[in-house]
Motif scaffolding. Structure first.
Motif, PDB file in Angstrom:
ATOM      1  N   GLU A  49       0.827  -1.195   0.000  1.00  0.00           N
ATOM      2  CA  GLU A  49       0.000   0.000   0.000  1.00  0.00           C
ATOM      3  C   GLU A  49       0.872   1.259   0.000  1.00  0.00           C
ATOM      4  O   GLU A  49       0.583   2.234  -0.698  1.00  0.00           O
ATOM      5  N   ARG A  52       2.531   1.782  -3.389  1.00  0.00           N
ATOM      6  CA  ARG A  52       1.519   2.164  -4.368  1.00  0.00           C
ATOM      7  C   ARG A  52       1.238   3.656  -4.272  1.00  0.00           C
ATOM      8  O   ARG A  52       1.124   4.361  -5.284  1.00  0.00           O
ATOM      9  N   SER A 123      -7.488   5.563  -9.378  1.00  0.00           N
ATOM     10  CA  SER A 123      -6.687   4.345  -9.430  1.00  0.00           C
ATOM     11  C   SER A 123      -7.569   3.139  -9.156  1.00  0.00           C
ATOM     12  O   SER A 123      -8.666   3.256  -8.590  1.00  0.00           O
ATOM     13  N   VAL A 125      -7.049  -1.197  -8.033  1.00  0.00           N
ATOM     14  CA  VAL A 125      -6.147  -2.275  -7.630  1.00  0.00           C
ATOM     15  C   VAL A 125      -6.880  -3.600  -7.770  1.00  0.00           C
ATOM     16  O   VAL A 125      -7.942  -3.790  -7.171  1.00  0.00           O
ATOM     17  N   LYS A 241      -0.801  -8.494  -7.042  1.00  0.00           N
ATOM     18  CA  LYS A 241      -1.647  -7.309  -7.094  1.00  0.00           C
ATOM     19  C   LYS A 241      -1.254  -6.503  -8.327  1.00  0.00           C
ATOM     20  O   LYS A 241      -0.062  -6.311  -8.601  1.00  0.00           O
ATOM     21  N   THR A 243      -2.005  -2.797 -10.228  1.00  0.00           N
ATOM     22  CA  THR A 243      -2.532  -1.458  -9.971  1.00  0.00           C
ATOM     23  C   THR A 243      -2.439  -0.605 -11.228  1.00  0.00           C
ATOM     24  O   THR A 243      -1.428  -0.625 -11.936  1.00  0.00           O
ATOM     25  N   SER A 245      -3.153   3.536 -12.373  1.00  0.00           N
ATOM     26  CA  SER A 245      -3.485   4.866 -11.856  1.00  0.00           C
ATOM     27  C   SER A 245      -3.292   5.905 -12.948  1.00  0.00           C
ATOM     28  O   SER A 245      -2.496   5.718 -13.871  1.00  0.00           O
TER      29      SER A 245
END
Length: 353
Positions: A49, A52, A123, A125, A241, A243, A245
């Protein structure tokens, strides 16, 4: 009296306590290991986190390793040959549903859930919090976070069109050229799409410099540079994960993290200006591009998909059915979808066979 370091004294007390309670040392060691493993898992989630949120705000390719919270510049790879096309008939908005009956076919080619935010999405995830019964090993597949396909006047004007739509895909591919016979080259990258408003204008204006033509849909597409990433088997997708954005005036970024390693690549936000129209996010596992469009799971596979979205609020997104925007597919069948708000607004749904 001989003095002991604090950690050794505490350790001695723990061992003594365990023995006095009639519990064997191997059991105590196992319990300690479980606690340590759980603590590491939690720490790694916090690390993911943090990095990110601190993704580089400049164009380029980067990597990071747990527990460091810094990103290091790495060499970018050339834009992949990978092409991920939209369905023949796109449904940019979908409709609200949580019923399994609405998606009785294999996932993909429009049959998928998407999280829709009221405000512009900043964003998304994607992750697989539960993966059970999956024994499929190394195979060609892609993970994709796909935006909605919608009108984008800023980009239309930028490319010399009176009307158009745009679409952006944040992708992890197990093989950047789609040919596993020469060895797999897993990468993460961004794919940009531009759809002309009419055939006549598409024929007269054409594609921007550096873009590829896709005349079947009066479209142009391009791939960003790529960042090298590890090869992950289908059975281990629960550790990943992905992501995506988009920041106005900044960069669009795709990040891929697995087992304490993270990899990202960024492009200028003005490449497509997706930040001006992004409201929908589809995430799933699919085939590896239009030439290898389906990834197949073994029978008895059960996967939970989570799509966390950030639009600057704590509001729950809408869960839209039949809102997928990519042609690639898997052989699972969708279950029901739920949406929740709070500190991490999201949708969650199941798929199985």
């Amino acid at each position: 009296m001989k003095k002991f370091g604090t950690k050794y004294l505490v350790g001695a007390c723990i061992v003594a306590g365990v023995v006095s309670a009639g519990v064997s040392a191997p059991v105590a060691a196992s319990q300690t290991f479980d606690i340590a493993a759980a603590a590491r898992t939690q720490a790694m989630a916090s690390w993911e986190e943090t990095i990110r949120q601190q993704a580089p705000s400049v164009e380029g390719c980067f990597s990071s390793s747990f527990p460091s919270v810094g990103w290091q510049a790495v060499r970018c790879q050339a834009p992949p040959k990978f092409v991920s096309v939209p369905p023949a008939v796109t449904n940019g908005n979908g409709h609200t549903t949580t019923a399994r009956a609405d998606s009785v076919f294999t996932v993909g080619n429009g049959a998928d859930y998407a999280a829709r935010t009221r405000n512009l999405t900043r964003s998304a995830v994607g992750s697989f919090p539960s993966v059970t019964g999956v024994t499929t090993g190394v195979a060609d597949y892609s993970l994709q976070i796909n935006t909605d396909i919608a009108s984008n006047p800023t980009t239309c004007s930028q490319f010399g069109y009176s009307s158009c739509q745009t679409w952006e895909q944040f992708i992890y591919s197990t093989d950047s050229d789609g040919d596993s016979s020469n060895g797999r080259t897993p990468v993460a990258f961004i794919q940009d799409w531009f759809f002309a408003g009419s055939s006549s204008e598409y024929d007269s204006v054409g594609c921007p410099s550096g873009w590829n033509a896709y005349p079947d849909q009066n479209a142009c597409y391009r791939n960003s540079n790529a960042v090298s990433a590890p090869l992950v088997s289908v059975s281990n997708i629960g550790s990943i994960k992905l992501t995506g954005s988009a920041t106005s005036g900044g960069v669009d970024t795709v990040s891929f993290s697995v087992n304490g390693k993270a990899y990202s690549v960024s492009q200028s936000a003005t490449t497509l200006n997706i930040n001006k129209i992004w409201h929908q996010s589809e995430f799933n596992i699919f085939g590896n591009g239009s030439d290898n469009p389906v990834v197949s799971f073994n029978r008895g596979s059960n996967v939970t998909v989570n799509v966390a979205v950030n639009d600057g609020t704590t509001n729950a997104p809408s869960c839209l059915g039949n809102a997928g925007t990519t042609y690639e597919q898997n052989n699972l069948t969708l279950g029901s979808c739920t949406a929740s708000g709070g500190s991490s607004p999201r949708i969650s749904f199941t798929e199985s066979n």
